[in-house]
Design a protein around this motif. Structure first.
Motif, PDB file in Angstrom:
ATOM      1  N   LEU A 180       0.597  -1.258  -0.351  1.00  0.00           N
ATOM      2  CA  LEU A 180       0.265  -0.339   0.192  1.00  0.00           C
ATOM      3  C   LEU A 180       1.041   1.555   0.345  1.00  0.00           C
ATOM      4  CD1 LEU A 180      -2.774  -0.747   2.397  1.00  0.00           C
ATOM      5  CD2 LEU A 180      -3.216  -0.765   0.321  1.00  0.00           C
ATOM      6  N   HIS A 181       2.340   1.201   0.813  1.00  0.00           N
ATOM      7  CA  HIS A 181       2.745   2.068   1.127  1.00  0.00           C
ATOM      8  C   HIS A 181       3.497   2.810  -0.288  1.00  0.00           C
ATOM      9  CE1 HIS A 181       3.250   2.703   5.814  1.00  0.00           C
ATOM     10  NE2 HIS A 181       1.925   2.975   5.224  1.00  0.00           N
ATOM     11  N   ALA A 182       3.851   1.933  -1.416  1.00  0.00           N
ATOM     12  CA  ALA A 182       4.670   1.364  -2.545  1.00  0.00           C
ATOM     13  C   ALA A 182       3.366   2.445  -4.023  1.00  0.00           C
ATOM     14  CB  ALA A 182       5.622   0.277  -3.082  1.00  0.00           C
ATOM     15  N   ALA A 183       2.761   2.587  -3.623  1.00  0.00           N
ATOM     16  CA  ALA A 183       1.828   2.443  -4.203  1.00  0.00           C
ATOM     17  C   ALA A 183       0.911   4.003  -3.604  1.00  0.00           C
ATOM     18  CB  ALA A 183       0.031   1.523  -4.082  1.00  0.00           C
ATOM     19  N   GLY A 184       1.605   4.053  -2.311  1.00  0.00           N
ATOM     20  CA  GLY A 184       1.475   5.961  -2.010  1.00  0.00           C
ATOM     21  C   GLY A 184       0.127   5.884  -0.739  1.00  0.00           C
ATOM     22  N   ILE A 185      -0.557   4.825  -1.066  1.00  0.00           N
ATOM     23  CA  ILE A 185      -1.609   5.103  -0.117  1.00  0.00           C
ATOM     24  C   ILE A 185      -0.831   4.899   1.348  1.00  0.00           C
ATOM     25  CG2 ILE A 185      -3.282   3.088   0.521  1.00  0.00           C
ATOM     26  CD1 ILE A 185      -3.534   2.671  -1.917  1.00  0.00           C
ATOM     27  N   GLY A 186      -1.126   6.008   2.313  1.00  0.00           N
ATOM     28  CA  GLY A 186      -0.826   5.782   3.961  1.00  0.00           C
ATOM     29  C   GLY A 186      -1.452   5.061   4.562  1.00  0.00           C
ATOM     30  N   ALA A 187      -1.630   4.355   4.007  1.00  0.00           N
ATOM     31  CA  ALA A 187      -1.934   2.501   5.537  1.00  0.00           C
ATOM     32  C   ALA A 187      -1.343   2.865   6.107  1.00  0.00           C
ATOM     33  CB  ALA A 187      -2.807   1.540   5.691  1.00  0.00           C
ATOM     34  N   GLY A 188      -2.403   2.727   7.607  1.00  0.00           N
ATOM     35  CA  GLY A 188      -1.092   2.952   8.896  1.00  0.00           C
ATOM     36  C   GLY A 188      -1.685   1.354   9.938  1.00  0.00           C
ATOM     37  N   VAL A 189      -0.963   1.141  11.364  1.00  0.00           N
ATOM     38  CA  VAL A 189      -1.127   0.023  12.196  1.00  0.00           C
ATOM     39  C   VAL A 189      -1.621   0.949  13.378  1.00  0.00           C
ATOM     40  CG1 VAL A 189      -0.097  -1.931  13.061  1.00  0.00           C
ATOM     41  CG2 VAL A 189      -0.226  -1.275  10.450  1.00  0.00           C
ATOM     42  N   HIS A 190      -2.661   0.187  13.795  1.00  0.00           N
ATOM     43  CA  HIS A 190      -3.114   1.383  14.962  1.00  0.00           C
ATOM     44  C   HIS A 190      -3.719  -0.262  16.430  1.00  0.00           C
ATOM     45  CE1 HIS A 190      -3.524   4.623  12.512  1.00  0.00           C
ATOM     46  NE2 HIS A 190      -3.215   5.083  13.573  1.00  0.00           N
TER      47      HIS A 190
END
Ligand SMILES: Cc1ncc(COP(=O)(O)O)c(C=O)c1O
Length: 380
Positions: free
Chosen positions: A310-320
């Motif tokens: 996701l990050h490589a595709a420019g999508i700002g996902a996270g882990v909470h």
């Protein structure tokens, strides 16, 4: 990873986890006018803007009192200190929360007693809470990701002990039509929250006049009148500039929360049925405000590989959150180890927060869903 199979052009358009610039664009004119008022007045701490916000947020939250604080962690500490609980007393809180919940308990001179979550919703489990209660003096549920913990059963489990709500992530959320249930609640206006300031801010909410007074006093050096210190206090007050921002944003919060709900429903449709993915669930009676839309990856899949795609595709996902409280080095002294809270530990391995904010477009969500589906498929 070259866009992880993303089609031409897509990698260039990022999808941020939150979009604070879009929110600012909506309130900019009001905020600038308010800043001008405060700058001209020279009153930067407390004052009429803060009092106005406290009135407006109390009405929004359905509480008799709202008392501004420097941040959400302080607000929790002030709420706990106002209760005048016996020093060193146990406070039951979830292992799967942001570390601030546990910090506030320790800073209030109390002892964190961690419990595991209910596996379906990752909220505090009333049965586990009741079992952990023992000699504890209070219960501190967290309204995680934007929905209330099951307050009816938790109040029953508390068996008369005060219940303090960590409402940092649940601004505007309801359960059976109500916003608050405990003696006292604390919230955070950290910039990324549903209602976010332009810096740190927080607040305590309560219907109890004496508790509200104790919170206000404690956060202002224990002084009602200048240089007369009645309570052992600290400095945790709201700034006037933050109150200006919060007043402007509060007017939009119902619409923004509705937009979050619509975006969550759109994700449910786009992502439903994807293999290797579990969607977040709303607990019975809850009106969710989707502070975070946290899916679960697995079992048998590598969450961190999906996150990287996701990050490589420019999508700002996270882990909470990637590490539960009991496995944080700072809380080693509580004496737990890996395996102590299996639901929290599994959640830490599997959770993945997707971009969700009021200004997210359908096209952005479709793109997130496409990239996520490919990433899941690639790692079967
Ligand atoms: C669940 C929870 N509790 C407490 C806090 C602490 O709030 P703050 O960052 O304003 O101190 C936060 C937010 O950061 C939170 O998410």
């Amino acid at each position: 990873m070259s866009g992880d199979g993303v089609k031409g052009g897509e990698a260039a358009e990022g999808v941020p986890l939150v979009d604070l610039a879009a929110a600012h664009a909506e309130v900019e004119a009001e905020v600038r006018a308010g800043f001008d008022r405060v700058l001209a007045s020279g009153g930067f701490v407390k004052g009429p803007e803060v009092a106005g916000f406290e009135r407006e947020y109390a009405a929004f939250a359905g509480a008799r009192h709202c008392v501004g604080a420097g941040n959400g962690t302080d607000a929790l500490e002030l709420a706990l200190r106002a209760l005048d609980l016996p020093p060193g007393g146990g406070v039951v809180l979830p292992a799967n929360t942001f570390v601030a919940t546990a910090e506030a308990v320790l800073r209030a001179g109390l002892r964190p007693v961690l419990v595991d979550a209910d596996p379906a919703h990752l909220l505090m489990d009333p049965e586990r809470a009741a079992a952990a209660l023992g000699g504890a003096v209070a219960l501190l549920p967290v309204h995680l990701f934007g929905q209330l913990a099951p307050m009816g059963p938790l109040l029953e489990a508390a068996d008369g002990r005060p219940v303090v709500e960590d409402a940092a992530q649940s601004q505007g959320a309801r359960q059976h039509g109500r916003t608050g249930y405990g003696r006292i609640a604390a919230t955070s206006f950290y910039p990324g929250k549903n209602l976010g300031a332009y810096g740190d801010a927080g607040a305590v909410l309560t219907d109890d006049d004496e508790l509200a007074d104790a919170v206000r006093l404690t956060g202002d050096h224990g002084a009602r009148d200048k240089y007369r210190h009645e309570r052992f206090g600290c400095n945790s007050r709201m700034d006037a500039l933050q109150a200006v921002v919060l007043r402007a944003k509060l007017r939009r919060l119902p619409a923004w929360n509705a937009a979050r709900r619509a975006a969550a429903a759109r994700y449910d449709t786009l992502l439903g049925g994807l293999d290797g993915l579990t969607l977040p669930r709303t607990a019975p009676g809850n009106e969710h405000v989707w502070h975070l839309y946290a899916v679960r990856i697995g079992p048998g899949r590598d969450r961190d590989a999906v996150l990287a795609a996701l990050h490589a595709a420019g999508i700002g996902a996270g882990v909470h959150y990637p590490v539960p409280v009991h496995l944080q080095p700072a809380f080693r002294h509580l004496g737990h180890r890996a395996g102590s809270f299996p639901v929290a530990e599994r959640a830490a391995r599997e959770l993945l927060s997707l971009p969700l904010h009021p200004h997210l477009t359908g096209a952005q969500q479709e793109r997130v869903a496409r990239v996520l589906a490919r990433a899941l498929h690639a790692r079967r």
